[in-house]
Design an enzyme around this catalytic site. Sequence first.
Site, PDB file in Angstrom:
ATOM      1  N   ARG A  53       0.816  -1.200   0.000  1.00 45.77           N
ATOM      2  CA  ARG A  53       0.000   0.000   0.000  1.00 45.77           C
ATOM      3  C   ARG A  53       0.861   1.267   0.000  1.00 45.77           C
ATOM      4  NH1 ARG A  53      -4.657  -0.711   1.595  1.00 45.77           N
ATOM      5  NH2 ARG A  53      -3.932  -2.655   2.519  1.00 45.77           N
ATOM      6  N   THR A  54       1.761   1.362   0.961  1.00 47.52           N
ATOM      7  CA  THR A  54       2.611   2.546   1.077  1.00 47.52           C
ATOM      8  C   THR A  54       3.550   2.661  -0.126  1.00 47.52           C
ATOM      9  OG1 THR A  54       2.536   2.396   3.482  1.00 47.52           O
ATOM     10  CG2 THR A  54       4.318   3.708   2.540  1.00 47.52           C
ATOM     11  N   LYS A  82      19.703  -8.793   2.009  1.00 51.69           N
ATOM     12  CA  LYS A  82      20.343  -9.884   2.747  1.00 51.69           C
ATOM     13  C   LYS A  82      21.839  -9.677   2.809  1.00 51.69           C
ATOM     14  CE  LYS A  82      18.898 -13.243   0.301  1.00 51.69           C
ATOM     15  NZ  LYS A  82      18.687 -14.513  -0.405  1.00 51.69           N
ATOM     16  N   ARG A 103      11.531   1.855   4.296  1.00 48.13           N
ATOM     17  CA  ARG A 103      10.623   1.230   5.251  1.00 48.13           C
ATOM     18  C   ARG A 103      11.377   0.084   5.885  1.00 48.13           C
ATOM     19  NH1 ARG A 103       4.727   1.476   6.208  1.00 48.13           N
ATOM     20  NH2 ARG A 103       4.198  -0.406   7.333  1.00 48.13           N
ATOM     21  N   HIS A 131       5.989   7.566  11.029  1.00 48.07           N
ATOM     22  CA  HIS A 131       5.479   7.322   9.668  1.00 48.07           C
ATOM     23  C   HIS A 131       4.935   8.667   9.177  1.00 48.07           C
ATOM     24  CE1 HIS A 131       3.964   5.482   6.204  1.00 48.07           C
ATOM     25  NE2 HIS A 131       2.918   4.862   6.659  1.00 48.07           N
TER      26      HIS A 131
END
Lengths: 357, 357, 357
Positions: A53-54, A82, A103, A131
């Site tokens: 969504r973001t 990673k 994020r 946020h």
Amino acid sequence: MTSQHLINLNTLTYNELDGLIKLAGEIKRHPARYIDACHGKVLATLFYEPSTRTQMSFQTAMLRLGGKVIGFDNPQTSSVAKGESLKDTVRVVSGYSDIIVIRHPLAGSARAASFFSKVPIINAGDGGHFHPTQTLTDLVTLKEEKGRITNLCIGLCGDLMNGRTVHSLISAMCSLEGNSFVLISTKQLSVPSYIKDMLNAAGAKYIEMNSLEEAMPMLDVLYMTRIQRERFGSDEEYERQKGVFVLDAKKMKRAKQDLRVLHPLPRVDEITVDVDDDPRAVYFEQTEYGMYARMALILEMTDNAVRTIKGAPKQTHATPCSNPHCITNTELYLPKLYREKYGIMTCRYCDERILER
Amino acid sequence: MTSQHLINLNTLTYNELDGLIKLAGEIKRHPARYIDACHGKVLATLFYEPSTRTQMSFQTAMLRLGGKVIGFDNPQTSSVAKGESLKDTVRVVSGYSDIIVIRHPLAGSARAASFFSKVPIINAGDGGHFHPTQTLTDLVTLKEEKGRITNLCIGLCGDLMNGRTVHSLISAMCSLEGNSFVLISTKQLSVPSYIKDMLNAAGAKYIEMNSLEEAMPMLDVLYMTRIQRERFGSDEEYERQKGVFVLDAKKMKRAKQDLRVLHPLPRVDEITVDVDDDPRAVYFEQTEYGMYARMALILEMTDNAVRTIKGAPKQTHATPCSNPHCITNTELYLPKLYREKYGIMTCRYCDERILER
Amino acid sequence: MTSQHLINLNTLTYNELDGLIKLAGEIKRHPARYIDACHGKVLATLFYEPSTRTQMSFQTAMLRLGGKVIGFDNPQTSSVAKGESLKDTVRVVSGYSDIIVIRHPLAGSARAASFFSKVPIINAGDGGHFHPTQTLTDLVTLKEEKGRITNLCIGLCGDLMNGRTVHSLISAMCSLEGNSFVLISTKQLSVPSYIKDMLNAAGAKYIEMNSLEEAMPMLDVLYMTRIQRERFGSDEEYERQKGVFVLDAKKMKRAKQDLRVLHPLPRVDEITVDVDDDPRAVYFEQTEYGMYARMALILEMTDNAVRTIKGAPKQTHATPCSNPHCITNTELYLPKLYREKYGIMTCRYCDERILER
């Protein structure tokens, strides 16, 4: 903007915030004027936890400005995420891009990233910490839907204890002229004491209530949030109480004609679908305002951006941060940094008080 | 186009379909003219099940028109697809985009989505139900390769019972002038009776055969499809029969010089690689025609598009649809809607007859 | 470029390589001139194994040239990669795109792909075999940072036995005027004998050392690589030796003022973070040069590109390749092709000598 990065909304001056809100409205009204505003620029989305969504909102914002988007969305399939330090990834990607949206599941990660990036960093959520673009979205929605972000009676309903968006919205609005707050929740899920301290310090009026139905008639704005089942003391309590905090068409009848209902989405069942067609329900429009808010922010931050790496501060403190979800406990090369106020040490990454050991 | 959305190809008038086919050819011949035709527009791909092939074709189509693309492709990693109703996701994404392509494992999902979207919806496959752009691709291929979509003797070979693309192609072509059909399959995998009813009603000639070799000389077009091993009665039967329905260079020798071989891809081993270099094999070109077909469709649907939400019909039927793969059994807020004809009730989402209980 | 595809760097003439290196520098200095150089063109990234870093570099390169990007990055979620031959996928995607970048776990896959593509193929790594754009990146870095790719004393440190990038860099530089090599590794991880043969044949000076500290003062360039723990004979040996091959600020003090340190990234702990701020450390800049190198390559390869499918050679050898990681043992329709030299047969896909059986 005076700051190169956007980690938390409270680093913006009132004028900067006001400028962003106005620019978002301007873009909404004249999108064609901005269609090539970021032509030739690249936004990178570094999503260390998935949030489609973001991410989609930021991607659309950049694309609608004529810019391009790179990035990753899934640490499982990303070899960048990673086995490489946050520092190295940010340093490399800032060589590819003109602005980075990050994020991350750990608090303070966006601030840490900002030390190593050549280009502006936008915090799109660092754990349960900040946020800022959600709150910017909420403010743009209020400005466009109510015509003002002052002199509003704002109801906030649901999980007020854990809701990051709620705390951030109160923080942004409590010092603006004439705003008052109706805090609607169970006793267990009421706002933390530091929020009440903030309201009191700002001289903002507020009351606490445990019935949405009773609160309805007095509100100019209702900000709904999810209550997670597991937040209730027991299943019986959940079953007994949940209806009290569900907004439905019946409760809407008690509200003002110019009420506006907001929700950060996704909703589960705290707003019934029969409310969706009520013109006062603007939670879907809110996501669209979010896109315009992010367009304004990207435009503002990439315009005349200086490409410099600030670097991490050289000094470091001996004590590690006691918050296990703080980025400093995973990325060990980061200096330990604290603020001291009234004899209390607060981590500069995650803003938790540290326990001296 | 008179309809805002494309759920099934049969909602297009003949003139609309013909216009799309011609436009696709026009774009193929003059791609440079369309390089910025969708400048500033955004296509969203909502893929609730992965289909890289179809998604890549739509993405390329939009990008070659100068537009931008957002979306998700994997429900596992997508927080949008998880824990949010189809309605809410479509409503939100239609605020970000100018056109939405949806792929979903459940029948009727595209129609359901069309109720809640501001922008045009294209169905890119809803379970085994409709997949209109595959058939549009096939028609563009025939038009470009044969010069016409009428007066053709069309062989269809493979699994004719379960092949959605086969049924859809027959449906689109049986009412066009002079087309005849050679249905080549095992007895178990022959076309369902409703397809024969349709052919008879249209007055189209057809024969059924169980030998590809014998059928070859009479065909203008051969449409190959996969036979899945598990469709055969037993492994022995599979081993005995499979060669009969495999197209190889030897069988190609029996065909007309202007035959064209189509296949919706991916193939497994029903066409041997030695056929690939035969100029009559156009299954790879077919995917390229698919890109032009989708470019034509996107261009046509975004041009002067009206941004309105139709909303779901208010009335609803008491009986739930008896098809477990119908979207209405998962997205419970959807009204139950049926068509009645000759006393038979058909679900308006999944087109299955419902069993009155 | 004379060749349509880039499988291995050694197929470029010196002039072609020199032209690419110069163009990369030119783009770095004047990026705005190239902002629309690939307008209307599409790059496809076919990543049969995830490599976010490499993929992101190619994507950014194309986007910064004004082009568009399609592709997949994860064979697990990609229905294209699953259950379809490499031939069919490449054939289809080459109908969508103007240039293809392929990454695959098997040796020879990029060469195999080049038989079936209409558009230029760039090899972005085929197993441990070739990775030409990494070496091109290294050469651009040296040219920009040292002003030349000749008359350099180049130290290579780490796992010299298995390091593909090391072998490829030696191969590219050993025949250039005045370059000498300091090979720094444990005995077990020293360069393979064929590399020494190559150095001797080119008449290039080289010495082998087992101490990075001692080597430091003589170097113009230090190329660091990772040593994987499991490469050491035992854990004790790893613990005893690892510090010897770790670059830190202390060792940097012994180096020339105009040394440049390169590393293909990601690093683990073979370079300590205190080296990062040393202006002689250019491994982060190196990734940015990599982006410019790939921009130059894409620009050169798409410019006036001929769209033809070469096709696989018709002849095939009876013996299969004995290398289990060769693409010919998975994609069985590929003809077996060998080169013979001094009576030794070498596979034309994976370059391994085959064992006659």
